[in-house]
Design a protein around this motif. Structure first.
Motif: not given
Length: 309
Positions: A167-184
């Motif tokens: 999953n190391e290629h997904e770090i940018e996607d993960f950052a966007r996902l965290a913002k979309e879901v509303g994580a602090d």
């Protein structure tokens, strides 16, 4: 760093394992891969209440998890509420699949880390075997919504990615996902492995995410932490771990309970904390730490790097 084996103050940080049960098959975790060498079960609510009443006299932080999914315990939210009523800071770590977002927020817990195996279901399930990414994220979204509805600042809801080869290629996607879901906040979690086979399968190609000597591993196949043993460890002077059945362990690197110092359901922690077994263990740490098996791959000598906001 303390240089004595007798500690006059009882631990201020305590890990309490509500259960060591989990329905996911994470291949590196001893619970997930079914190698955990101690009985499986859950702490009784009345026993937990008595334990927290004792701990709250000296401990200010309760880590509500160890070798299981804490929110599989049917009384998880009552347990958290009780610790909060005793003035403790409570933090938990979860795979997110069994969290009731509304009950979580109402429990008063201070901080929860949702830790994912990937930013898509195809990568998530490669580590969180049996897990559903959509369920974990829906439960996080429910907690975010309940926080907003109540207008409260707590809990801090953190989303973590256990960064691995798949999953190391997904770090940018993960950052966007965290913002979309509303994580602090969001965190990149460096993986821990136990042996050469696990390292070859799961460790990322990017050395940034290694807490082991990657060059040594590539040359020899040996795993060695980037920070060598130094006959020191601050954790065992101010913290301890208590399993669901009451065993007192020196640290979280002892999932099998091989170094139990006593049992809090048989005698109070105040008698265990400086008993001969604990003092002998501390003396070994100070004089011959390289002989202590659970220290050999420990990642706790330094503060892990985090990326997030």
């Amino acid at each position: 760093m303390a240089r004595w084996t007798y500690v006059p103050c009882l631990p201020v940080h305590v890990t309490v394992e509500p259960t060591n049960l989990c329905d996911q098959r994470c291949p590196i975790c001893e619970t997930g891969n079914r190698t955990l060498a101690r009985p499986r079960g859950s702490m009784k609510l009345a026993a937990y209440y008595r334990l927290v009443d004792q701990l709250s006299r000296h401990a200010h932080t309760l880590m509500f998890y160890f070798m299981g999914e804490p929110f599989l315990h049917p009384d998880a939210y009552l347990m958290i509420q009780h610790a909060k009523s005793r003035g403790m800071f409570v933090t938990a770590c979860t795979d997110g699949n069994h969290v009731n977002g509304e009950a979580l927020v109402r429990s008063g817990i201070d901080e929860v880390s949702w830790q994912l195996g990937g930013a898509t279901q195809s990568t998530h399930k490669m580590y969180r075997v049996g897990g559903r990414l959509d369920h974990a994220l829906a439960n996080l979204s429910a907690a975010v919504a309940e926080k907003r509805r109540l207008g409260v600042a707590r809990p801090q809801l953190r989303l973590g990615l256990i960064v691995m080869r798949h999953n190391e290629h997904e770090i940018e996607d993960f950052a966007r996902l965290a913002k979309e879901v509303g994580a602090d906040a969001w965190d990149i979690v460096k993986p821990c492995v136990r042996n050469k086979a696990e390292a070859e399968r799961f460790m990322p190609t990017d050395p940034t995410y290694w807490q082991y000597d990657k060059g040594l591993f590539e040359r020899t196949g040996r795993l060695r932490p980037l920070v060598d043993l130094r006959n020191s460890c601050h954790w065992i002077w101010h913290s301890t771990v208590i399993t669901w059945d009451g065993r007192v362990l020196p640290c979280c690197r002892d999932p099998h309970g091989q170094h139990a110092m006593g049992n809090v359901f048989e005698q109070p922690l105040s008698r265990i904390w400086n008993n001969p077994a604990y003092r002998t263990y501390r003396r070994t740490i100070l004089t011959a730490q390289s002989r202590v098996d659970i220290c050999k791959l420990c990642s706790g000598f330094g503060v892990p790097d985090k990326r997030g906001k």
